[in-house]
Scaffold this active site. Structure first.
Site, short mmCIF file in Angstrom:
data_model
loop_
_atom_site.label_atom_id
_atom_site.label_comp_id
_atom_site.label_asym_id
_atom_site.label_seq_id
_atom_site.Cartn_x
_atom_site.Cartn_y
_atom_site.Cartn_z
N GLU A 1 0.81 -1.22 0.00
CA GLU A 1 0.00 0.00 0.00
C GLU A 1 0.84 1.27 0.00
OE1 GLU A 1 -0.54 -2.56 1.98
OE2 GLU A 1 -2.64 -3.18 1.81
N PHE B 1 -11.47 -6.51 14.55
CA PHE B 1 -10.43 -7.06 13.67
C PHE B 1 -10.07 -6.02 12.61
CE2 PHE B 1 -9.27 -9.54 9.81
CZ PHE B 1 -8.04 -9.97 10.27
N GLN B 2 -8.79 -5.74 12.50
CA GLN B 2 -8.25 -4.76 11.55
C GLN B 2 -8.84 -3.37 11.73
OE1 GLN B 2 -8.33 -6.65 7.60
NE2 GLN B 2 -6.32 -7.53 8.10
N LYS C 1 -17.44 0.14 6.85
CA LYS C 1 -18.01 -0.84 5.92
C LYS C 1 -19.54 -0.75 5.87
CE LYS C 1 -17.29 -5.60 4.48
NZ LYS C 1 -16.78 -6.92 4.86
N MET D 1 24.74 7.69 0.96
CA MET D 1 24.74 9.02 1.56
C MET D 1 25.11 8.94 3.04
SD MET D 1 24.55 12.16 1.15
CE MET D 1 23.62 12.86 -0.20
C1 LIG Z 1 12.81 5.17 4.48
C2 LIG Z 1 14.13 5.74 4.82
N1 LIG Z 1 14.96 5.13 5.69
C3 LIG Z 1 16.16 5.65 5.99
C4 LIG Z 1 16.58 6.82 5.42
C5 LIG Z 1 17.94 7.40 5.78
N2 LIG Z 1 18.82 7.42 4.59
C6 LIG Z 1 18.98 8.53 3.84
S1 LIG Z 1 19.94 8.29 2.50
C7 LIG Z 1 20.18 6.68 2.90
C8 LIG Z 1 21.02 5.81 2.03
C9 LIG Z 1 20.40 5.59 0.70
O1 LIG Z 1 21.08 4.54 0.09
P1 LIG Z 1 20.88 4.21 -1.44
O2 LIG Z 1 19.45 4.16 -1.79
O3 LIG Z 1 21.69 3.02 -1.78
O4 LIG Z 1 21.42 5.52 -2.16
P2 LIG Z 1 22.88 6.13 -2.29
O5 LIG Z 1 23.01 7.16 -1.22
O6 LIG Z 1 23.88 5.02 -2.15
O7 LIG Z 1 22.86 6.74 -3.65
C10 LIG Z 1 19.52 6.35 4.10
C11 LIG Z 1 19.56 5.03 4.76
C12 LIG Z 1 15.68 7.45 4.52
N3 LIG Z 1 15.97 8.62 3.93
N4 LIG Z 1 14.49 6.89 4.22
#
Ligand SMILES: Cc1ncc(C[n+]2csc(CCOP(=O)(O)OP(=O)(O)O)c2C)c(N)n1
Lengths: 171, 566
Positions: B50, B118-119, B168, B480
């Site tokens: 979702e 439920f739910q 519902k 990052m």
């Molecule tokens: C849902 C979510 N969880 C954690 C983060 C924290 N976070 C920001 S950038 C990142 C790394 C992203 O890794 P990737 O998609 O491999 O991209 P890259 O930076 O390597 O290009 C994380 C864990 C986030 N922004 N969103």
């Protein structure tokens, strides 16, 4: 002139009188990290509207934000700040004080008269006093009652109207 | 008046709002609506989670400018929407989320609201802080009014998500139904026309400016104010910088365009905005990722701030000339006021300076070295795909490389989660965008970590025949975060290694999509061209050096002046 010091501000809002509106308002305050000091709500005319009186602490920038964020809520129909110099504010408090003997009872009644409060219930060892006024007056009265021993306090929070021609109305 | 059920009323009301497609997943509490949907002519796209229904609706909305619709059952279905709704909320994207709910009343069972049925989940309580508004329906007869209000609220003023929670028994209830023509909400009257006096002040300030700069935010895109923005900029010969959300508000190959400001803004944009004597900021909330430290951001600049949300004015930055209005209307009015007062500016000293700065900085944007560096990959991608292609991004380095090196030439062609920074947004958003614009090439610029969060939508893309291409800049790390650990945590790497699995080529193939791994820029170009030619769901795995950083960068808690380089 803007003030950077924290002060108490009074905000009045006319809102839809329906379930969930108080939740939306209080939720916004929590989410935006604003502090509600007191909030009082009651229906007005027409009966599908209610008026909230909210007191908040903060500097001028904060109050401005509070007002704008309130205005943004769909269920808030109108909102405005009430400035202390042209606003009447009232609060009601019910105070249950110890009064085990005639001496304490007559002392309390003396204070009640001076403060234009009234005794609304008496039992063997306590009485309930009703007092209306601005918050400072109520604070002062409670301070005096402490020497007798306060059992319980219920305060409504501030409600307020601006003086004279100015009014917060819908339509 | 016609007699129908609540579910029939919902679907009929959606049709009247010209809804053509709904992204969703079915479940017990929403079955009556789905049953009506079957014969409605509205296309339902079955996603695999979702969260992605909400992201796809969001991508649909951002690409088309029309509201996107998503649907889920009660409880876990509804709570799975939450990340997607919050993402839309933070970026002011108009989506409608429809959720099933347990019965309001039940004669002889505890399957009802408030009984921990439920739910049952309190989705109204949960989504109040992340929606512009939400409704729990109480009767079938109020359905038409509520749906009309929901679309009106979502798409007017500052747009945003609206949720409709449908018990519902309300779906099943039959009632006499009437569809209203008009909406009247006494607490919601968005101001769209600019105040003429403020417009005059703004025009005077801009004409008297020596170094005017325009900052375009996401609001310019939301209000489709691109022609008006360009006209004002060209009239004044004023450079245009954008926020990340404003990327695409001006063609990024225009001589007056300087790119994005902010933490990973371009050097020229970050230095020019701080030099402005008058700043015209339109449709921006001065977010922390854009401004850097506030005490060094445009302190001596006269700021004109146009925003449709009055609460944004003065929220983060003090403003000299506020204009509460729709960006398009305000820019048009400013343009008219300028024309009344002066001639269109010719080559100014400020413009010559901008040109110099641009040339000076432009060169250093050209990265050399290894073949598959992300910067080169993205520049190459830009060259080979059509100008009107839509790029979405995931979150992290991939997103910031895209911001810096993948130029947007048209509005609504660069779609990214700016406010919430939701990993996993890009792919389902690309599916939504492709649904709205089937004739455009749609590509998700991804990181491997982010793609893993919503990769199951490969099934949706393949089965529903919504072909998008995913370019994974694969560093096998949460890049990052690893960059921050390199720069600010003494290279103490924790929880960032992704261990090189899965094999994305085989993963794609397992879903019936096309998967390619490329080893050189040449192969990359070939793979993209193949994806365009075949028009099928394609995953291009691009192994990139694992320790590549995104530069320039303004470290957190620093001024835009303090950019660091590699
Ligand atoms: C849902 C979510 N969880 C954690 C983060 C924290 N976070 C920001 S950038 C990142 C790394 C992203 O890794 P990737 O998609 O491999 O991209 P890259 O930076 O390597 O290009 C994380 C864990 C986030 N922004 N969103």
């Amino acid at each position: 002139m803007t003030v950077n010091e924290e002060q108490t501000h009074i905000i009045a809002a006319i809102v839809e009188h329906k379930p969930g509106v108080l939740y939306r308002v209080s939720n916004m305050f929590r989410r935006r990290n604003f502090n509600i000091e007191s909030i009082s709500v009651g229906p007005i005319e027409p009966r599908d509207l209610a008026r909230m009186t909210i007191t908040v602490r903060g500097d001028d920038r904060t109050v401005e934000q509070v007002i704008k964020q309130l205005a943004k809520l769909i269920d808030v129909v109108k909102v405005s700040q009430l400035h202390s110099n042209n606003t009447v504010t009232r609060e009601l408090a019910l105070i249950k004080v110890y009064s085990p003997d005639t001496r304490s009872r007559s002392d309390i009644i003396n204070y009640v008269n001076i403060f234009r409060a009234s005794v609304i219930d008496v039992s063997t060892d306590s009485m309930i006093i009703e007092i209306t006024g601005d918050s400072d007056k109520i604070d002062a009265f409670i301070e005096l009652m402490k020497s007798f021993g306060v059992k319980e306090i219920a305060r409504t929070g501030i409600t307020a109207l601006s003086r004279g021609a100015k009014s917060l109305k819908v339509g | 008046m016609v007699e129908m059920s609540g579910a029939e009323a919902i679907v009929e009301a959606l049709k009247r709002e010209k809804v053509e497609v709904i992204f969703g997943i079915i479940g017990g509490a929403i079955m009556p609506v789905y049953d009506v949907l079957l014969d409605s002519g509205i296309r339902h796209i079955l996603v695999r989670h979702e969260q992605c229904a909400a992201h796809a609706a969001d991508g649909y909305a951002r690409a088309s400018g029309k509201p996107g619709v998503c649907m889920a059952t009660s409880g876990p279905g509804a709570t799975n929407l939450v990340t997607g709704i919050t993402t839309a909320y933070m970026d002011s994207s108009p989506i409608i989320a429809i959720t099933g709910q347990v019965n309001r009343r039940s004669a002889n069972t505890a399957y009802m609201i408030g009984r921990d049925a439920f739910q049952e989940a309190d989705i109204i309580g949960i989504t109040t802080p992340i929606t512009k508004y939400n409704y729990q329906l109480t009767s079938a007869s109020e359905v038409p009014r509520v749906v009309k209000e929901a679309f009106y609220i979502a798409t007017t003023g500052r747009p945003g998500p609206v949720l409709l929670d449908l018990p519902k028994d309300v779906q099943a209830e039959r009632a006499e139904i009437e569809f209203p023509e008009k909406v009247e909400i006494r607490g919601y009257k968005p101001v769209t026309d600019p105040h003429p006096l403020q417009v005059k002040k703004a025009a005077d300030a801009l004409l008297n400016a020596e170094r005017p700069v325009i900052l375009a935010g996401g609001g310019v895109i939301l209000s489709n104010a691109f022609p008006e923005l360009l006209e004002v900029a060209e009239f004044l010969m004023a450079p245009v910088v954008t926020t990340f959300m404003g990327k695409g508000a001006i063609p990024e190959n225009h001589p007056l365009s300087l790119g994005c400001i902010g933490m990973h803004g371009s050097r020229v944009a970050n230095s020019v905005i701080l030099d402005a004597d008058v700043l015209l900021a339109v449709g921006t909330r001065f977010g922390d990722r854009s401004t850097g430290t506030l005490d060094t951001f445009c302190r001596d600049t006269r700021i004109i701030h146009v925003d449709i949300d009055s609460a944004e004015i003065g929220k983060n930055v003090d403003v000299d000339i506020p204009i509460v209005a729709d960006a398009k209307k305000a820019l048009k009015a400013i343009r008219e006021a300028l024309t009344l007062r002066a001639e269109r500016k010719k080559e100014t000293a400020w413009f010559r300076r901008i040109k110099e700065l641009k040339e000076q900085y432009e060169d250093t944007l050209e990265p050399g070295g290894e073949d598959l560096r992300p910067t080169r990959v993205l520049k190459e991608l830009r060259k080979i795909i059509p100008e009107d292609s839509i790029a979405t991004t995931e979150v992290g380095q991939n997103q910031m490389w895209a911001s810096l090196y993948f130029k947007a030439y048209k509005p609504r062609t660069f779609i990214s989660s700016g406010g919430l920074g939701t990993m996993g947004f890009g792919f389902p958003a690309a599916i939504g965008a492709k649904t709205a614009c089937p004739d455009k090439f749609v590509v998700d610029i991804a990181g491997d970590g982010s793609f893993r969060m919503t990769e199951q939508e490969l099934a949706t893309s393949v089965v529903e025949d919504i072909p998008v291409t995913v370019v994974i800049l694969n560093n096998s790390t949460l890049g990052m975060v690893a960059q921050w650990q390199r720069l600010f945590f003494d290279k103490r790497y924790v929880a960032v290694h992704l261990s090189g699995i899965p094999d994305f080529v085989r993963l794609a193939e397992a879903y019936g999509a096309q998967g390619v791994r490329v080893g050189s820029l040449e192969e990359f170009v070939k793979a993209v061209k193949e994806a365009m030619r075949l028009d099928v769901t394609t995953v291009i795995d691009v192994p990139i050096p694992p320790e590549e950083d995104v530069f320039p960068m303004v470290p957190p808690g620093k001024s835009l002046k303090e950019m660091i380089e590699g």
